[in-house]
Design a protein around this motif. Structure first.
Motif, mmCIF file in Angstrom:
data_model
loop_
_atom_site.group_PDB
_atom_site.id
_atom_site.type_symbol
_atom_site.label_atom_id
_atom_site.label_comp_id
_atom_site.label_asym_id
_atom_site.label_seq_id
_atom_site.Cartn_x
_atom_site.Cartn_y
_atom_site.Cartn_z
ATOM 1 N N LYS A 121 0.843 -1.183 0.000
ATOM 2 C CA LYS A 121 0.000 0.000 0.000
ATOM 3 C C LYS A 121 0.884 1.240 0.000
ATOM 4 N N ASP A 122 0.555 2.215 -0.851
ATOM 5 C CA ASP A 122 1.319 3.460 -0.843
ATOM 6 C C ASP A 122 0.793 4.350 0.258
ATOM 7 N N ILE A 123 1.687 4.741 1.148
ATOM 8 C CA ILE A 123 1.298 5.612 2.242
ATOM 9 C C ILE A 123 2.081 6.908 2.097
ATOM 10 N N ASP A 124 1.402 8.012 2.225
ATOM 11 C CA ASP A 124 2.069 9.287 2.041
ATOM 12 C C ASP A 124 2.836 9.690 3.296
ATOM 13 N N ASN A 154 9.526 9.675 8.243
ATOM 14 C CA ASN A 154 8.858 10.882 7.763
ATOM 15 C C ASN A 154 9.860 12.012 7.598
ATOM 16 N N LYS A 204 12.143 11.571 4.662
ATOM 17 C CA LYS A 204 11.417 11.800 3.415
ATOM 18 C C LYS A 204 11.252 13.297 3.144
ATOM 19 N N ARG A 254 8.901 0.569 0.756
ATOM 20 C CA ARG A 254 7.703 0.985 0.033
ATOM 21 C C ARG A 254 7.334 2.422 0.392
ATOM 22 N N PHE A 255 7.528 2.749 1.651
ATOM 23 C CA PHE A 255 7.197 4.090 2.093
ATOM 24 C C PHE A 255 8.290 5.092 1.708
ATOM 25 N N ASP A 308 4.753 -5.024 -6.064
ATOM 26 C CA ASP A 308 3.434 -5.555 -6.424
ATOM 27 C C ASP A 308 3.514 -6.641 -7.489
ATOM 28 N N SER A 358 -3.342 -6.932 2.211
ATOM 29 C CA SER A 358 -3.606 -5.795 3.094
ATOM 30 C C SER A 358 -5.080 -5.438 3.040
#
Lengths: 322, 363
Positions: free
Chosen positions: A264-267, B204, B207, B228-229, B253, B362
């Motif tokens: 899942k892409d999470i921002d 976070n 990023k 992925r994040f 994916d 998920s």
């Protein structure tokens, strides 16, 4: 298969009496475990997870002490047990534990077999050929070649050593096995295999298991029930799938939202600002209120009781009726 | 097309295993560990690339090669157009190190316990002769602390590392990188020692820094779900080679290399409804030693789909799905990504095998 109650913990409190004051590492903890059931315990470092495990084994070291409550397992009240009885009747036989970094606990100078046989020798007086056979049966059970019985620890990989420690913990057929971060030092592939084996063993042996880790995604794979701990309290406790799908306590909500997902892409990931409180002087009222975004006046005044919603215990004023 | 910051071509690093005196007398050939075995990759400006794989696959060696902490055995490595493997004068290396910085795994051992936060952050400034007066340097240090959100800086600047939490220490380590205004950062497992919530906070932050400070990251980790994040591109390493690489969402994916497929199957996902089922892990055995890399495809000894060609010919990169999504497998694109779970019945016996789609994992 009928399930029987294995462990019952009531109002358990363990405090450490240090020179800086009393550290309330574990306060008013209640939970039960049935046969064939597993409980996952999650929380940040210093939330009291390990103290809880040590209390169950009566291994809290001074200045720590169980100050209140009872732990009942198979007719024994652990909290009242003398040290001698704890050694003879409780550890290994009723409860055994696989410690964090378990693969480093083996002595390099003895063979795997010699070390595995020790609990059999001291607790059950089983020696020689018979002990060898039992050990090899358990090695086979954790998916290892029984041949490893004759090897030395340095000849084995981390995953193999971890499996041997797990086999040893199961050797005396304890009612309850506690796993403290059983797979943190291992690679994902090895970790997944060991998790698979533990799932199978739980069904096969029908005993209780407690998993302690800070990694909620591993817990989700293996635990029937979850206990989320924060600052010495169990703040949410109940069926794992209910808690994952509908986390009620604000702390649990944040903890689950902080896990990055693979598909899942999470921002932005959620996180909890601030740090856990010092347990010598926990915040008044709810211990989570200084970091909680839903906190209101009552939270800083009154300690929340254990409220039940849909079979899930949650310790938060948002769910009280009064 | 964004500009390429890092470009590696056939990059190779071998370590010689030391021999005993008797072995060297007998003139035995020295054993070599092929830690990095001819890898190609590109990292674009203001993007991050993740390198994942099991321990011992060579991902940390790649990080050290890029930082010039190790010298490559052969191959080329361009960082901003400059071939780093050919850098060998002191001045050139020093200038390079100002441009490229590294964040280490363990914030408990990467900070000197006798230095205050101020000293830790001043040291790189002194080495690179940035800031003439103490006031100038202090201003730079305060800004760096603000950049990593250790605010107010006055509260942290005079503390020793033992007075900080794990997350705060790692922020100081990040500030130490940022203070030199680098273009490129290698982060080797920067969050693996931290709690879930602190980890999320730091990811976070990193990023955001890509955007604010125009940074490019090489992110090395064994925790695939964080890539992925955090990252835009991902490379999956196996035994010294990148076996699959491409944009992160595509690789995760739609993995086309059997090793990536197996690795992804093994990643635990918060999925409480399959308690009575175990995942089928399609690969066998353990990772072979780097001294003895299998002939042909390096994965063929553990691969569930091995054919004769795999044992003889090493595969080259194929792009069967989309451009930029490459895998070193003879059958890339032909092998479907399947997740199989085995239902356990009474007493832990396997009952039946079910197939589930990756997108169903998920909720």
């Amino acid at each position: 298969m009928s399930t029987k109650r294995i462990l019952s913990v009531k109002d358990l409190s363990t405090h450490y009496f240090t020179s800086k004051g009393v550290v309330k590492a574990l306060d008013d903890t209640n939970f039960d475990i049935n046969g064939g059931e597993s409980l996952g315990v999650a929380g940040e470092s210093g939330c009291g997870k390990s103290t809880m495990a040590l209390s169950l084994l009566r291994m809290v070291q001074p200045p720590g002490k169980i100050v209140k409550g009872s732990i009942k397992i198979g007719g024994l009240d652990v909290a009242q047990l003398s040290e001698k009885d704890a050694r003879r009747k409780l550890r290994w036989q009723k409860i055994s534990m696989v410690f964090q970094g378990a693969m480093d606990i083996m002595t390099p100078v003895y063979t795997v077999g010699y070390q595995m046989k020790e609990p059999l020798k001291y607790h059950k007086d089983i020696r020689g050929q018979k002990a060898d056979e039992i050990c090899m049966r358990y090695l086979d059970m954790v998916d290892l070649d029984p041949e490893l019985f004759y090897r030395y620890p340095h000849e084995l990989s981390g995953g193999q050593k971890q499996r041997i420690v797990i086999a040893t913990a199961l050797l005396l057929e304890p009612d309850l096995v506690i796993f403290d971060e059983p797979t943190t030092a291992l690679d994902v592939v090895v970790e997944a295999r060991i998790m698979n084996d533990l799932k199978r063993l739980k069904k096969e042996l029908n005993n209780g298991m407690i998993f302690i880790t800070h990694d909620l995604s591993i817990l989700a794979e293996i635990s029937d029930n979850l206990a989320i701990m924060y600052a010495g309290w169990i703040v949410e406790h109940g069926s794992a799938s209910r808690i994952y799908k509908n986390p009620r306590h604000p702390y649990t909500q944040k903890l689950i939202a902080a896990i990055p997902r693979l598909h899942k892409d999470i921002d932005r990931l959620e996180y909890i600002p601030g740090a856990p409180p010092e347990l010598t002087n926990p915040p008044k009222g709810c211990r989570f209120h200084p970091r909680c975004e839903h906190a209101f006046a009552k939270c800083s005044q009154v300690e929340p009781k254990e409220y039940f919603e849909d079979g899930v215990m949650v310790r938060c004023h948002l769910y009280g009726d009064d | 097309m964004p500009q390429t910051i890092v470009k590696a071509r056939k990059l190779r690093k071998e370590f010689e295993i030391s021999q005993s005196f008797m072995q060297s007398l007998r003139k035995k050939p020295k054993l070599k560990v092929k830690a990095v075995d001819g890898i190609d990759f590109d990292i674009y400006e203001r993007k991050s690339m993740g390198l994942v794989g099991e321990s011992g696959c060579g991902k940390t060696t790649v990080g050290k090669l890029v930082m010039k902490l190790l010298d490559a055995t052969s191959g080329e490595l361009y960082v901003k157009g400059q071939d780093v493997t050919k850098l060998n004068d002191k001045r050139g290396i020093k200038a390079y190190r100002r441009m490229a910085q590294m964040i280490y795994q363990d914030p408990f051992s990467s900070l000197d316990p006798r230095f205050k936060v101020y000293d830790i952050l001043e040291e790189p400034l002194l080495i690179h002769k940035i800031g003439d007066t103490m006031d100038e340097r202090r201003a730079l240090i305060e800004k760096a602390l603000e950049d990593v959100r250790l605010t107010p800086p006055d509260e942290f600047i005079d503390r020793y590392p033992h007075m900080l939490s794990g997350g705060q220490r790692q922020r100081v380590a990040i500030a130490r990188c940022l203070i030199l205004n680098p273009d490129f950062i290698v982060a080797d497992e920067p969050v693996s020692m931290l709690d879930v919530s602190v980890r999320a906070e730091l990811l976070n932050l990193m990023k955001d820094l890509i955007e604010i400070q125009d940074l490019t990251f090489l992110y090395i980790t064994h925790d695939i779900s964080t890539t992925r994040f955090f990252t835009d591109y991902i490379g999956v390493m196996y035994l010294g080679d990148i076996v699959e690489q491409g944009p992160v969402a595509q690789v995760l994916d739609n993995p086309i290399h059997p090793y990536t497929q197996a690795l992804l199957t093994a990643v635990p996902e918060p999925e409480p409804d399959r308690l009575d089922r175990v995942k089928e892990i399609p690969i066998k055995g353990e990772i072979p030693s780097g001294t003895n890399v299998p002939q042909g495809c390096r994965f063929h000894t553990r691969c569930p789909y091995t054919k004769d060609i795999c044992k003889k010919t090493p595969p080259s990169n194929k792009e069967p799905l989309e451009k930029g999504h490459k895998a070193k497998c003879h059958f890339a694109g032909d092998i479907e990504y399947k997740l199989r779970v085995i239902k356990l019945g009474e007493g832990g016996k396997a009952e039946k095998v079910e197939e589930i789609k990756p997108e169903d994992i998920s909720y």
